[in-house]
Design a protein around this motif. Sequence first.
Motif, PDB file in Angstrom:
ATOM      1  N   ILE A 157       0.836  -1.206   0.000  1.00  0.00           N
ATOM      2  CA  ILE A 157       0.000   0.000   0.000  1.00  0.00           C
ATOM      3  C   ILE A 157       0.869   1.253   0.000  1.00  0.00           C
ATOM      4  CG2 ILE A 157      -1.668   1.329   1.372  1.00  0.00           C
ATOM      5  CD1 ILE A 157      -2.790  -1.441   2.272  1.00  0.00           C
ATOM      6  N   GLU A 158       1.991   1.208   0.718  1.00  0.00           N
ATOM      7  CA  GLU A 158       2.887   2.358   0.822  1.00  0.00           C
ATOM      8  C   GLU A 158       3.954   2.397  -0.269  1.00  0.00           C
ATOM      9  OE1 GLU A 158       4.547   2.165   4.741  1.00  0.00           O
ATOM     10  OE2 GLU A 158       2.587   2.338   5.704  1.00  0.00           O
ATOM     11  N   ALA A 159       4.161   1.298  -0.963  1.00  0.00           N
ATOM     12  CA  ALA A 159       5.220   1.222  -1.974  1.00  0.00           C
ATOM     13  C   ALA A 159       4.867   2.075  -3.189  1.00  0.00           C
ATOM     14  CB  ALA A 159       5.443  -0.225  -2.384  1.00  0.00           C
ATOM     15  N   ALA A 160       5.860   2.729  -3.733  1.00  0.00           N
ATOM     16  CA  ALA A 160       5.654   3.629  -4.866  1.00  0.00           C
ATOM     17  C   ALA A 160       5.307   2.853  -6.137  1.00  0.00           C
ATOM     18  CB  ALA A 160       6.921   4.455  -5.097  1.00  0.00           C
ATOM     19  N   PRO A 161       4.438   3.422  -6.962  1.00  0.00           N
ATOM     20  CA  PRO A 161       4.193   2.831  -8.275  1.00  0.00           C
ATOM     21  C   PRO A 161       5.519   2.704  -9.032  1.00  0.00           C
ATOM     22  CG  PRO A 161       2.626   4.592  -7.851  1.00  0.00           C
ATOM     23  CD  PRO A 161       3.663   4.643  -6.756  1.00  0.00           C
ATOM     24  N   GLY A 162       5.651   1.661  -9.801  1.00  0.00           N
ATOM     25  CA  GLY A 162       6.896   1.399 -10.514  1.00  0.00           C
ATOM     26  C   GLY A 162       7.789   0.419  -9.788  1.00  0.00           C
ATOM     27  N   THR A 163       7.591   0.268  -8.463  1.00  0.00           N
ATOM     28  CA  THR A 163       8.316  -0.763  -7.721  1.00  0.00           C
ATOM     29  C   THR A 163       7.524  -2.066  -7.819  1.00  0.00           C
ATOM     30  OG1 THR A 163       7.232  -0.307  -5.594  1.00  0.00           O
ATOM     31  CG2 THR A 163       9.256   0.955  -6.103  1.00  0.00           C
ATOM     32  N   ILE A 164       8.174  -3.160  -7.505  1.00  0.00           N
ATOM     33  CA  ILE A 164       7.504  -4.462  -7.569  1.00  0.00           C
ATOM     34  C   ILE A 164       6.300  -4.486  -6.646  1.00  0.00           C
ATOM     35  CG2 ILE A 164       7.787  -6.921  -7.035  1.00  0.00           C
ATOM     36  CD1 ILE A 164      10.804  -6.471  -8.002  1.00  0.00           C
ATOM     37  N   ARG A 165       6.496  -4.116  -5.395  1.00  0.00           N
ATOM     38  CA  ARG A 165       5.385  -4.135  -4.442  1.00  0.00           C
ATOM     39  C   ARG A 165       4.349  -3.056  -4.764  1.00  0.00           C
ATOM     40  NH1 ARG A 165       9.531  -4.923   0.504  1.00  0.00           N
ATOM     41  NH2 ARG A 165       9.633  -7.206   0.499  1.00  0.00           N
ATOM     42  N   GLY A 166       4.793  -1.919  -5.241  1.00  0.00           N
ATOM     43  CA  GLY A 166       3.871  -0.856  -5.604  1.00  0.00           C
ATOM     44  C   GLY A 166       2.984  -1.238  -6.776  1.00  0.00           C
ATOM     45  N   ASP A 167       3.501  -2.064  -7.665  1.00  0.00           N
ATOM     46  CA  ASP A 167       2.729  -2.475  -8.839  1.00  0.00           C
ATOM     47  C   ASP A 167       1.881  -3.722  -8.615  1.00  0.00           C
ATOM     48  OD1 ASP A 167       3.829  -0.351 -10.202  1.00  0.00           O
ATOM     49  OD2 ASP A 167       5.179  -1.574 -11.424  1.00  0.00           O
ATOM     50  N   PHE A 168       2.290  -4.596  -7.677  1.00  0.00           N
ATOM     51  CA  PHE A 168       1.639  -5.905  -7.585  1.00  0.00           C
ATOM     52  C   PHE A 168       1.107  -6.283  -6.206  1.00  0.00           C
ATOM     53  CE2 PHE A 168       4.913  -6.526 -10.988  1.00  0.00           C
ATOM     54  CZ  PHE A 168       4.037  -6.651 -12.053  1.00  0.00           C
ATOM     55  N   SER A 169       1.274  -5.436  -5.170  1.00  0.00           N
ATOM     56  CA  SER A 169       0.900  -5.847  -3.819  1.00  0.00           C
ATOM     57  C   SER A 169       0.071  -4.780  -3.110  1.00  0.00           C
ATOM     58  CB  SER A 169       2.157  -6.133  -2.991  1.00  0.00           C
ATOM     59  OG  SER A 169       1.832  -6.438  -1.663  1.00  0.00           O
ATOM     60  N   VAL A 170      -0.875  -5.235  -2.285  1.00  0.00           N
ATOM     61  CA  VAL A 170      -1.636  -4.340  -1.405  1.00  0.00           C
ATOM     62  C   VAL A 170      -1.601  -4.878   0.025  1.00  0.00           C
ATOM     63  CG1 VAL A 170      -3.167  -3.384  -3.168  1.00  0.00           C
ATOM     64  CG2 VAL A 170      -3.813  -5.492  -1.992  1.00  0.00           C
ATOM     65  N   SER A 171      -0.511  -5.547   0.386  1.00  0.00           N
ATOM     66  CA  SER A 171      -0.390  -6.193   1.683  1.00  0.00           C
ATOM     67  C   SER A 171       0.991  -5.932   2.261  1.00  0.00           C
ATOM     68  CB  SER A 171      -0.612  -7.706   1.514  1.00  0.00           C
ATOM     69  OG  SER A 171      -0.388  -8.384   2.728  1.00  0.00           O
ATOM     70  N   LYS A 172       1.090  -6.044   3.575  1.00  0.00           N
ATOM     71  CA  LYS A 172       2.395  -5.941   4.230  1.00  0.00           C
ATOM     72  C   LYS A 172       3.063  -7.320   4.304  1.00  0.00           C
ATOM     73  CE  LYS A 172       4.791  -3.773   8.043  1.00  0.00           C
ATOM     74  NZ  LYS A 172       4.677  -2.840   9.148  1.00  0.00           N
ATOM     75  N   GLN A 173       2.300  -8.368   4.630  1.00  0.00           N
ATOM     76  CA  GLN A 173       2.881  -9.708   4.708  1.00  0.00           C
ATOM     77  C   GLN A 173       2.935 -10.368   3.334  1.00  0.00           C
ATOM     78  OE1 GLN A 173       2.250 -12.769   7.885  1.00  0.00           O
ATOM     79  NE2 GLN A 173       1.158 -13.815   6.239  1.00  0.00           N
ATOM     80  N   ASN A 174       1.844 -10.336   2.620  1.00  0.00           N
ATOM     81  CA  ASN A 174       1.815 -10.945   1.287  1.00  0.00           C
ATOM     82  C   ASN A 174       2.360  -9.919   0.294  1.00  0.00           C
ATOM     83  OD1 ASN A 174       0.387 -12.728   2.867  1.00  0.00           O
ATOM     84  ND2 ASN A 174      -1.230 -13.051   1.382  1.00  0.00           N
ATOM     85  N   ASN A 175       3.663  -9.677   0.418  1.00  0.00           N
ATOM     86  CA  ASN A 175       4.298  -8.630  -0.368  1.00  0.00           C
ATOM     87  C   ASN A 175       5.236  -9.185  -1.434  1.00  0.00           C
ATOM     88  OD1 ASN A 175       6.487  -9.401   1.177  1.00  0.00           O
ATOM     89  ND2 ASN A 175       6.621  -7.488   2.316  1.00  0.00           N
TER      90      ASN A 175
END
Length: 150
Positions: free
Chosen positions: A94-112
């Motif tokens: 949720i906090e990860a910037a767009p363009g990063t892996i987590r920013g593009d594909f995740s909305v979780s802290k654990q399932n990141n």
Amino acid sequence: MQRTLVIFKPDCVQRRLVGQILQRFEAKGLRIAALKMIQVSKELGEQHYAEHKERPFFPGLIRFITGGPVVVAVIAGPEAVAVVRGMMGKTSGIEAAPGTIRGDFSVSKQNNLIHGSDSPESAAREIALWFQPEEILDYDLAGQDWVAES
């Protein structure tokens, strides 16, 4: 040439994102030095996450990492630890910037989706947990001079 450990976590495998994310590392100019798919044992999970053993989320973390197969890689390149960490983005999707892996594909802290070593020292420790020395390859890539200066 620096090495770092990357774990494509069970959610990444189940969502069939491993290839797409691995391609990002290769496109950046990093190389795959080792790669394998495994089912993580409780013992290996506990060794890997030993620094979190006393935290309340530890049992859930172990259930998660052992909940399905993972793909584990050693990624190599100039400043590989920092480069991979930057590409991953903040821990929380949720906090990860767009363009990063987590920013593009995740909305979780654990399932990141992905783990990357946080320092060269952690990388050395973690790589030794997951790979035997003979499983890690050093090789030249054609055109490497066009990716990074010598």
